[in-house]
Scaffold this motif. Structure first.
Motif, PDB file in Angstrom:
ATOM      1  N   ASN A 601       0.825  -1.209   0.000  1.00 34.06           N
ATOM      2  CA  ASN A 601       0.000   0.000   0.000  1.00 34.06           C
ATOM      3  C   ASN A 601       0.857   1.256   0.000  1.00 34.06           C
ATOM      4  O   ASN A 601       0.502   2.278  -0.610  1.00 34.06           O
ATOM      5  CB  ASN A 601      -0.924   0.015   1.217  1.00 34.06           C
ATOM      6  N   ALA A 602       2.006   1.197   0.684  1.00 38.28           N
ATOM      7  CA  ALA A 602       2.860   2.381   0.785  1.00 38.28           C
ATOM      8  C   ALA A 602       3.428   2.782  -0.573  1.00 38.28           C
ATOM      9  O   ALA A 602       3.443   3.966  -0.925  1.00 38.28           O
ATOM     10  CB  ALA A 602       3.989   2.127   1.784  1.00 38.28           C
ATOM     11  N   ILE A 603       3.899   1.803  -1.354  1.00 40.46           N
ATOM     12  CA  ILE A 603       4.496   2.171  -2.652  1.00 40.46           C
ATOM     13  C   ILE A 603       3.431   2.577  -3.669  1.00 40.46           C
ATOM     14  O   ILE A 603       3.713   3.310  -4.619  1.00 40.46           O
ATOM     15  CB  ILE A 603       5.382   1.041  -3.210  1.00 40.46           C
ATOM     16  N   LEU A 604       2.180   2.131  -3.434  1.00 39.97           N
ATOM     17  CA  LEU A 604       1.102   2.529  -4.340  1.00 39.97           C
ATOM     18  C   LEU A 604       0.544   3.896  -3.960  1.00 39.97           C
ATOM     19  O   LEU A 604       0.473   4.809  -4.796  1.00 39.97           O
ATOM     20  CB  LEU A 604      -0.005   1.471  -4.322  1.00 39.97           C
ATOM     21  N   ASN A 605       0.177   4.053  -2.694  1.00 36.32           N
ATOM     22  CA  ASN A 605      -0.435   5.316  -2.261  1.00 36.32           C
ATOM     23  C   ASN A 605       0.594   6.379  -1.916  1.00 36.32           C
ATOM     24  O   ASN A 605       0.248   7.557  -1.808  1.00 36.32           O
ATOM     25  CB  ASN A 605      -1.351   5.049  -1.063  1.00 36.32           C
ATOM     26  N   GLY A 606       1.852   5.968  -1.748  1.00 38.99           N
ATOM     27  CA  GLY A 606       2.934   6.925  -1.523  1.00 38.99           C
ATOM     28  C   GLY A 606       3.931   6.875  -2.657  1.00 38.99           C
ATOM     29  O   GLY A 606       5.147   6.900  -2.437  1.00 38.99           O
ATOM     30  N   ASN A 607       3.414   6.800  -3.884  1.00 43.20           N
ATOM     31  CA  ASN A 607       4.306   6.600  -5.042  1.00 43.20           C
ATOM     32  C   ASN A 607       5.218   7.779  -5.323  1.00 43.20           C
ATOM     33  O   ASN A 607       6.178   7.652  -6.088  1.00 43.20           O
ATOM     34  CB  ASN A 607       3.506   6.238  -6.298  1.00 43.20           C
ATOM     35  N   ASP A 608       4.936   8.922  -4.700  1.00 44.06           N
ATOM     36  CA  ASP A 608       5.833  10.076  -4.841  1.00 44.06           C
ATOM     37  C   ASP A 608       6.882  10.110  -3.731  1.00 44.06           C
ATOM     38  O   ASP A 608       7.756  10.981  -3.729  1.00 44.06           O
ATOM     39  CB  ASP A 608       5.028  11.386  -4.830  1.00 44.06           C
ATOM     40  N   LEU A 656       1.313   2.227  -9.295  1.00 48.00           N
ATOM     41  CA  LEU A 656       2.691   1.768  -9.137  1.00 48.00           C
ATOM     42  C   LEU A 656       3.645   2.519 -10.064  1.00 48.00           C
ATOM     43  O   LEU A 656       3.451   2.559 -11.273  1.00 48.00           O
ATOM     44  CB  LEU A 656       2.780   0.265  -9.421  1.00 48.00           C
ATOM     45  N   LYS A 657       4.691   3.088  -9.460  1.00 42.33           N
ATOM     46  CA  LYS A 657       5.744   3.771 -10.214  1.00 42.33           C
ATOM     47  C   LYS A 657       7.120   3.174  -9.925  1.00 42.33           C
ATOM     48  O   LYS A 657       7.947   3.069 -10.810  1.00 42.33           O
ATOM     49  CB  LYS A 657       5.768   5.265  -9.860  1.00 42.33           C
ATOM     50  N   GLY A 658       7.355   2.823  -8.672  1.00 42.22           N
ATOM     51  CA  GLY A 658       8.677   2.372  -8.257  1.00 42.22           C
ATOM     52  C   GLY A 658       8.901   0.890  -8.505  1.00 42.22           C
ATOM     53  O   GLY A 658       8.117   0.199  -9.144  1.00 42.22           O
ATOM     54  N   LYS A 659      10.012   0.399  -7.989  1.00 40.17           N
ATOM     55  CA  LYS A 659      10.400  -1.005  -8.126  1.00 40.17           C
ATOM     56  C   LYS A 659       9.744  -1.812  -7.007  1.00 40.17           C
ATOM     57  O   LYS A 659       9.796  -1.438  -5.840  1.00 40.17           O
ATOM     58  CB  LYS A 659      11.920  -1.141  -8.054  1.00 40.17           C
TER      59      LYS A 659
END
Length: 723
Positions: A601-608, A656-659
């Motif tokens: 959830n963190a990498i999706l909702n905190g993708n910035d 999703l933006k990151g790895k």
């Protein structure tokens, strides 16, 4: 001037660490036992209160012994039993003494079933005659002596049996037990996992009655897992698993009377769709206490059942807007008054009630939590407990009178202290640890807390670690979303405040959990040291919803699992990213199980904010998880669809933006691989690139052979390549 001195001090510390570091830690060392701590195994006090016993294993010889030690001197007094003296068995895995200590149950050929359950071949050893007798030719579950040790009750193939040890006669108490249909005397999968017990039967004090639970699983949906194994065709494991909102097993309380050889079901009241998370006989021989919990788990009734009079009475009700925790703290005193713990004043505390359920007094009070209840000494009228009175990251041991007076702190050092009391409460073994000290075992006087003798420490481990120049685990707090959150940080050993470092965050974040505590390194901490040596700063933050800071802080996440916890991790990452020595463009996060749900959830909702995440065995939708755990915090999907779906990472894959690395074991009976498969499919259909790894037949712990080493090698490489 003071600022300059601080910089100089940091430079000196950094330089000293560089010169002190002679060796680089490796993944092999972390997982091959190089940094294992010395511990006391299977310690139990003998009834005399002056001696204790410890299970010792001679791995070279392949033998086991139960050795007796004097509390005060520490001198070995002899052995209750040595497997080398036995003809039938070479060694045993565990033991249990009868109440009068004249017989011992020995477990051999153990076979794990789920997290807490197992089946074994058991033997009974008579201490006086030194005779060894096999309990059954079958692998059985949860054998338990009658109070006078003349009989043993146990479960085989979902049915309850009693064996008379003198005559050898075996009596089958139930006959309707059948896999995936009916269970007698042990719990079903979800009770075992979420109420943390397996043995669901209890002898009364004079051995005339056995109370037991029966689970009718007929209407519970089945879950099937492929088992790949080594054969040409894979098999399957099919078991009853009630997911959120689905049918639970129907549980009933039953009493078996040995004299009449008959059982009867006890009607507890006008309850529907309920749980029985605990049964325990009171100090009145025929009176059983039964805890009945509604499905929402926000109302708990303590019921007294008189087995002779067929009388059922609710003596206490504990309720909460969110949920009521189940514990093993219920303790009956000589007059059948009882000790109870509750969060009803906002913090977990100890209460004393008379046998009718009327409050006598609240024993402990304050803006802190009782974290362990150790017991009651009838001679001194003292209660012993562990608490957070010295801060939520610390634990201390205390004694207090039942009237709430005479409180005394029995532990000395700041950190985490646990106690194991002798049977007569003359002594206790204090286990102490802190961020700088691995486990130390000392014997203490239970009245004063004063040191009697040192038992064991891990000084050799500390000496071994000197060559590695490990960085300290720094405890602090960070202000996030209006709360002071506990945090630890591990920096590179050659940390230079003038440089910038990537940040790697770890969290679990589940309700009532804690990852930030004043304790020594575990296996993951050594891994974090390895990452720190590679130039990463590693941090853990306990956000809202975690434990030991009061009920309001813990229960704020009710009906919204994954909302406030994720907000706190994102905000903490932002704040840490603003530090001069952290590169805000290189922040990663990881977690396992609930922590994997969170990191996803963190990498999706905190993708910035997060550029990389690892999720191991994650829940990806609470619709897929079991009824007891999920509904405790979320109610049912039928009642709270938005709470389930808005915080499910499956519904946010387009962000999703990151790895991203996703890992799961196919044999996970707890968080099913279905969770990851559904997330994988959603990511694929959103055309999002990511990495994933599947471990065949591995359960929720993903271990066995080289599995952990392989997993952590994969994660380490992923971090180094992507953060």
């Amino acid at each position: 001037m003071r600022f300059t001195r601080l910089i100089l001090a940091l430079l000196v510390i950094g330089t000293s660490s560089v010169f002190a570091q002679e060796k680089q830690i490796t993944l092999n060392e972390i997982w091959n036992g190089t940094f294992s701590q010395q511990r006391l195994e299977s310690l139990n006090s003998l009834n005399n209160g002056t001696e204790y016993i410890v299970l010792n294993q001679d791995r070279d010889a392949g033998t086991t012994s139960i050795d007796v030690y004097d509390y005060k001197s520490g001198e070995k007094q002899g052995s209750l039993l040595k497997s080398s003296d036995l003809d039938q068995i070479n060694r045993f895995q565990s033991y249990e003494l009868s109440a009068n200590e004249d017989k011992i149950l020995l477990s051999t050929e153990g076979e794990q079933i789920y997290r807490r359950s197992s089946r074994s071949i058991y033997y009974i050893y008579d201490v006086a005659s030194k005779k060894l007798t096999k309990l059954s030719e079958n692998k059985v579950q949860e054998p338990a002596f009658s109070p006078d040790a003349s009989k043993v009750a146990y479960v085989y193939d979902n049915n309850l049996y009693i064996k008379d040890l003198e005559s050898g006669k075996e009596t089958q108490i139930t006959t309707d037990g059948k896999k995936n249909k009916v269970i007698n005397g042990i719990t079903d999968w979800v009770y075992e996992e979420e109420f943390a017990f397996v043995k669901a039967f209890e002898w009364n004090a004079n051995g005339t009655t056995v109370a037991f639970l029966k689970f009718n699983e007929a209407d519970v949906p089945e879950f099937s897992m492929d088992i790949y194994g080594q054969d040409l065709y894979p098999g399957a494991s099919t078991f009853k698993y009630p997911k959120a909102g689905e049918a639970n097993a129907i549980v009933s309380l039953n009493m078996y009377d040995l004299k009449s050889d008959s059982s009867k079901e006890i009607t507890l009241g006008n309850y529907t769709d309920f749980y029985i998370p605990r049964i325990k006989w009171t100090n009145e021989t025929d009176v059983l206490s039964v805890q009945v919990l509604n499905r929402h788990q926000n109302k708990l009734d303590l019921i007294f059942v008189d087995a002779k009079k067929d009388k059922v009475e609710v003596v206490l009700t504990d309720s909460d807007k969110a949920y009521v925790d189940i514990t093993d703290n219920l303790t009956f005193l000589a007059d059948n008054s009882f000790i109870w713990t509750s969060e009803k004043d906002g913090f977990n505390h100890i209460y004393h009630y008379n046998k009718k359920g009327k409050l006598i007094n609240q024993i402990t009070k304050g803006d802190w939590e009782v974290t362990n209840y150790y017991g009651f000494n009838p001679k001194s009228k003292m209660i012993y407990y562990q608490s957070t009175e010295n801060g939520s990251v610390n634990r201390d041991v205390y004694a207090i009178k039942t009237n709430g007076r005479g409180k005394k702190r029995l532990s000395e050092k700041e950190g985490t202290n646990y106690a194991d009391f002798s049977a007569d409460y003359t002594y206790f073994i204090n286990t102490y640890t802190s961020t700088t000290t691995p486990a130390e075992y000392t014997l203490r006087d239970a009245k004063t807390g004063k040191l009697v003798r040192k038992i064991k420490d891990n000084a050799a481990l500390l000496e071994k670690e000197k060559a590695y120049g490990f960085s300290p685990k720094e405890l602090s707090t960070i202000e996030v979303n209006g709360n002071e959150l506990n945090m630890w940080m591990i920096k590179p050993s050659n940390f230079d405040p003038a440089k910038t470092y990537p940040l790697f965050m770890f969290q679990y974040s589940g309700p009532g959990s804690q990852t930030v505590s004043n304790t020594y390194f575990g296996a993951n901490d050594y891994w974090y040291q390895l990452l720190a040596n590679e130039g990463y700063i590693v941090v853990s933050v306990d956000g809202r919803g975690t434990g030991f800071k009061g009920a309001a802080f813990k229960k704020v996440t009710q009906n919204e699992l994954g909302k406030y916890e994720v907000e706190d991790q994102i905000e903490a990452a932002k704040k840490l990213g603003d530090l001069d020595y952290i590169d805000k463009e290189r922040i990663g996060i990881w977690g396992w199980s609930y922590g994997g749900f969170m990191s996803t959830n963190a990498i999706l909702n905190g993708n910035d904010v997060f550029s990389m995440a690892i999720a191991v065995a994650p829940v990806t939708s609470w619709r897929f998880y079991d009824s007891i755990y999920t509904e405790r915090y979320m109610t049912t999907p039928q009642e709270n669809a938005s709470g389930y779906d808005e915080n499910s990472p499956i519904n946010h894959v387009e962000k999703l933006k990151g790895k991203f690395l996703l890992v799961h074991g196919t044999g996970d009976d707890n968080v099913h691989v279905q969770n990851s498969m559904r997330l994988i499919e959603a990511l694929v259909q959103a055309n999002k690139q990511f990495d994933w790894a599947i471990y065949p037949d591995k359960n929720h712990g993903i271990y066995g052979g080289n599995t952990r080493l392989h997993l952590y090698t994969k994660m380490t490489n992923f971090i180094k390549e992507n953060l």
